[in-house]
Structures are given as C-alpha cells and as structure tokens.
Design an enzyme around this catalytic site. Structure first.
Site, mmCIF file in Angstrom:
data_model
loop_
_atom_site.group_PDB
_atom_site.id
_atom_site.type_symbol
_atom_site.label_atom_id
_atom_site.label_comp_id
_atom_site.label_asym_id
_atom_site.label_seq_id
_atom_site.Cartn_x
_atom_site.Cartn_y
_atom_site.Cartn_z
ATOM 1 N N ARG A 36 -20.380 34.542 103.972
ATOM 2 C CA ARG A 36 -21.852 34.546 103.949
ATOM 3 C C ARG A 36 -22.434 33.415 104.791
ATOM 4 N NH1 ARG A 36 -22.668 35.902 97.532
ATOM 5 N NH2 ARG A 36 -22.343 38.137 97.765
ATOM 6 N N GLU A 48 -15.033 42.543 103.861
ATOM 7 C CA GLU A 48 -15.216 43.793 103.122
ATOM 8 C C GLU A 48 -13.890 44.518 102.918
ATOM 9 O OE1 GLU A 48 -17.615 44.958 101.481
ATOM 10 O OE2 GLU A 48 -19.247 43.657 102.109
ATOM 11 N N LEU A 91 -1.508 39.998 99.525
ATOM 12 C CA LEU A 91 -2.825 40.559 99.193
ATOM 13 C C LEU A 91 -2.697 42.024 98.736
ATOM 14 C CD1 LEU A 91 -5.688 39.407 99.218
ATOM 15 C CD2 LEU A 91 -5.934 40.156 101.586
ATOM 16 N N GLY A 92 -1.574 42.653 99.088
ATOM 17 C CA GLY A 92 -1.320 44.022 98.621
ATOM 18 C C GLY A 92 -2.117 45.073 99.384
ATOM 19 N N TYR A 131 -18.757 53.515 103.053
ATOM 20 C CA TYR A 131 -19.122 52.242 102.431
ATOM 21 C C TYR A 131 -18.920 51.074 103.393
ATOM 22 C CZ TYR A 131 -18.762 47.820 100.234
ATOM 23 O OH TYR A 131 -18.939 46.486 99.997
ATOM 24 N N CYS A 203 -23.879 42.272 85.456
ATOM 25 C CA CYS A 203 -23.660 43.607 84.886
ATOM 26 C C CYS A 203 -22.166 43.936 84.960
ATOM 27 C CB CYS A 203 -24.492 44.637 85.650
ATOM 28 S SG CYS A 203 -24.591 46.221 84.798
ATOM 29 N N CYS A 213 -30.299 39.319 82.985
ATOM 30 C CA CYS A 213 -30.392 40.292 84.087
ATOM 31 C C CYS A 213 -31.847 40.476 84.546
ATOM 32 C CB CYS A 213 -29.825 41.634 83.629
ATOM 33 S SG CYS A 213 -29.917 42.903 84.904
ATOM 34 N N CYS A 219 -34.091 48.786 82.401
ATOM 35 C CA CYS A 219 -32.729 49.346 82.345
ATOM 36 C C CYS A 219 -32.599 50.356 81.199
ATOM 37 C CB CYS A 219 -31.716 48.223 82.177
ATOM 38 S SG CYS A 219 -30.035 48.837 82.032
#
Ligand code: SF4
Length: 368
Positions: A36, A48, A91-92, A131, A203, A213, A219
C-alpha cells in the site's frame, strides 16, 4: 436509524451511504502494508496473487523478498522459473507462482514493460481472473471495476442478508452485480480495499465485531441476528491420511536430487525421491520400490532418519525418510523430469516443497 427486521436492502439505494462509511473507516483503520506504499500496478498484482488463500502476516516477508529480487515486471519476466519457485518456496499453491511468471512474460511480450490499464488487455493472461484483474486496475488506476473475494463476499452477504450459497448462482451473479452497483465514482481503489479490509478486521468469519462496524446501522444479518449462519459455508472436507516414504541416496559426498514432472503437485520443483505407500506396503518396501521404479538405481537402503508430518489442503501426510547408499546403475525415469548429484551446500539453491526443505535442513545439520 436501525433497519427494521423485515426490511430488504438494495445495493443502489445505499451506495452513497456505504461509500461514505467505508472510506472514512478505511482512512482511519487500514493496516500499514508494504503493497500500500504506492499505487504501482506490478507491486499490487504480486501482492494480490500472494494473498490468494494466504494470510497477510505470512505474505509480507515473501512479498518483500520477491520484490527485492524482481523489482519490476521486466525483471520478473526475465527470471527463470526455478528462481521464481525458490522465492515462492513455503508459500504453497505453486501454480500461482508459475502463472505469475508466465503472465509477466506474456505482458512484457505484448505490452512492453508497462502493466496494461484496460481489463480487455488482461484477458487470457495466465492466472489473471476477473477478481485479480479488477483488484489491480481499480487500485492502481482507479478503474471502476468491482471485486469479489472471500472477505468482501462475507461483508456483502451479511450486509444484504443473503443466506444462500455465495459460491453458486443465482447468488454469485447477484453479488457481482451488487459489487458493481455500490462502486463510488471516486476513490474506487480505496473502496474495494476497504470492503476487503472490513471483512479481514471486523466482519470476520467466526466473531464479527458488529459493535465496531461502520455498516452496523443498515446490516440485515445484524438486525436479524444471522451473523453466525451468513454466509452459508460448506462443511469442511474430511481429512485424509496419506503415508509416504522418501529416500536420500548418497554417492560419495553427493546426494541424489530429482525434478518433478512439469504438471501436477509441486510441478518442476526438486526433491529427494518420494512416493505414497500402496495398499499393504510398509515404508521400507515403498522406499525400495520407488527407487527401483522411479530412478532405476541399485542402492543399499539404510536406516530411517526422520519422520515429517505436514498438511496440504485436506491431506494429513506422514513422510518417513530413509538414507541409502548408491551401488550401481544409471538414472532413468518415466516419472521424474531430471536428476542431479548435488553437494549438501547446493541444496539451498533448488526450489523444493516445505517438507522436503525440512529434510534438507536435517541433512545439513547432520553434516555439520
Ligand atoms: S454489522 Fe456485523 S455482520 Fe454486519 S457487516 Fe458489520 S461486522 Fe458484518
């Protein structure tokens, strides 16, 4: 005003309220994460891919090492697959690493060293699903593209009170549509990250902190007390016990290392020969059989040196490791892609699976 318990919520109608709440919350509570620090598409993409099926805390040191070795898209494209796998080791889900590497080559070949800005340019790129493409493009270039992953799915299902299975249609399609309808016109990258961050920090699957939240006022799951049953979760798969043998074959001061096939689990990675036991076989019988069938070498089998227990997805694996001394023969295999006689000090440069690395470290410490 709290939501009446029989009310339904429509994504479009709460879009402004949602963006306002989420962006304020994100500005205050977002974690300080290495990907970030800027909006570089390549860095976001690597993060990602690493974060798929993997916790943030696990990913951070891998991300930093990976970016130090391959600071640019062109650098990654120019690397060998073995270098990439070695940095991914532990890391698999190694298919992610191979796809990332192949994708870097494809992007550099078709777009030069610049990450494309349009989703159409990423179609067909290895490992680049809807995604991943949308997450990178929305965060790096503020493209108005929706995202849907485990955390945001949980938030959306609970917020809108959707109790069906979110992995199946019609709810899956509804979720993609809702994720698109709630996107703000500004700060899309932060909005998408905020949705995921809220799912990761507040959440959460087992114990959502609804009192903290920012979405609690509207909600549906909270109003109806359904947080524990939404989203619908499949029953966990039953663990399967697997028994394996592995053999370290010594020849003078060198050890036999073999390369796995280019497809299947741990594709193209290296290992000491190993295999599952067949029905009724002992670990010793399996060790002798696998050397005969997979290496064609004649050896004298020595004692067990270690038993390694580890888990891969739903499999609980027990691997009994033996040593053996080479007697004669030439390596031939219809299973393994390659073989080498390596010095113990050279083991560190080969990508191997996590249990095989434990075995390699045992050998190194025994040799000290
Ligand atoms: S109020 Fe609770 S259940 Fe609803 S979105 Fe927030 S944390 Fe999740």
């Amino acid at each position: 005003m709290p939501l009446p318990s029989d009310a339904t919520l429509e994504p479009k109608r709460i879009k402004r309220w949602l963006a306002c709440r989420l962006l304020d919350w994100f500005a205050r509570w977002q974690r300080d994460l290495p990907w970030r620090k800027d909006r570089d598409a390549y860095r976001i993409w690597v993060s990602e891919v690493m974060l798929q099926q993997t916790q943030v805390a696990t990913v951070i040191p891998y991300f930093e090492r990976f970016l130090a070795a391959f600071p640019t898209l062109a650098g990654l494209a120019a690397a060998t697959e073995q270098q990439v796998l070695r940095l991914w080791e532990g890391l698999g889900y190694y298919r992610r690493a191979r796809d990332l590497h192949r994708a870097a080559k494809v992007i550099v070949a078709t777009h030069g060293a610049t990450f494309p800005r349009e989703p159409e340019s990423l179609r067909g790129v290895p490992g680049m699903g809807r995604y991943t493409a949308n997450a990178v493009l929305s965060q790096a270039f503020e493209k108005r593209l929706p995202i849907l992953e485990a955390n945001s799915v949980r938030v959306l299902c609970r917020l809108f009170g959707k109790a069906d299975d979110p992995t199946r249609n019609p709810l899956r399609n509804w979720l993609w549509q809702a994720a698109e309808e709630i996107l703000p016109h500004k700060h899309v990258g932060h909005f998408n990250q905020a949705m995921m961050e809220l799912g990761a920090l507040v959440c959460t699957p087992a114990a959502p902190a609804c009192g903290k939240c920012p979405l609690r006022g509207k909600c549906v799951a909270r109003a109806r007390g359904l947080q524990a049953t939404i989203p619908l979760r499949a029953a966990p798969a039953k663990a399967t016990e697997v028994r394996e043998s592995a053999v370290v074959v010594r020849r003078g001061g060198r050890l036999l290392l073999v390369q796995r096939p280019t497809t299947g689990r741990w594709a193209s990675m290296w290992e000491f020969p190993h295999d599952e036991l067949t029905d009724g076989e002992t670990h010793t019988q399996a060790a002798l059989r696998l050397l005969r069938e997979r290496t064609s070498l004649s050896v004298t089998l020595g004692p067990e040196i270690e038993t390694i227990r580890h888990g891969v997805t739903r499999f609980r694996i027990t691997m009994v490791c033996f040593v053996a001394v080479f007697r004669q023969g030439k390596f031939r295999s219809e299973f393994y892609a390659d073989s080498r006689w390596v010095l113990p000090a050279e083991l560190a440069s080969y990508p191997v699976s996590a249990p095989q690395r434990i075995l390699a470290r045992t050998l190194a410490s025994n040799d000290e």
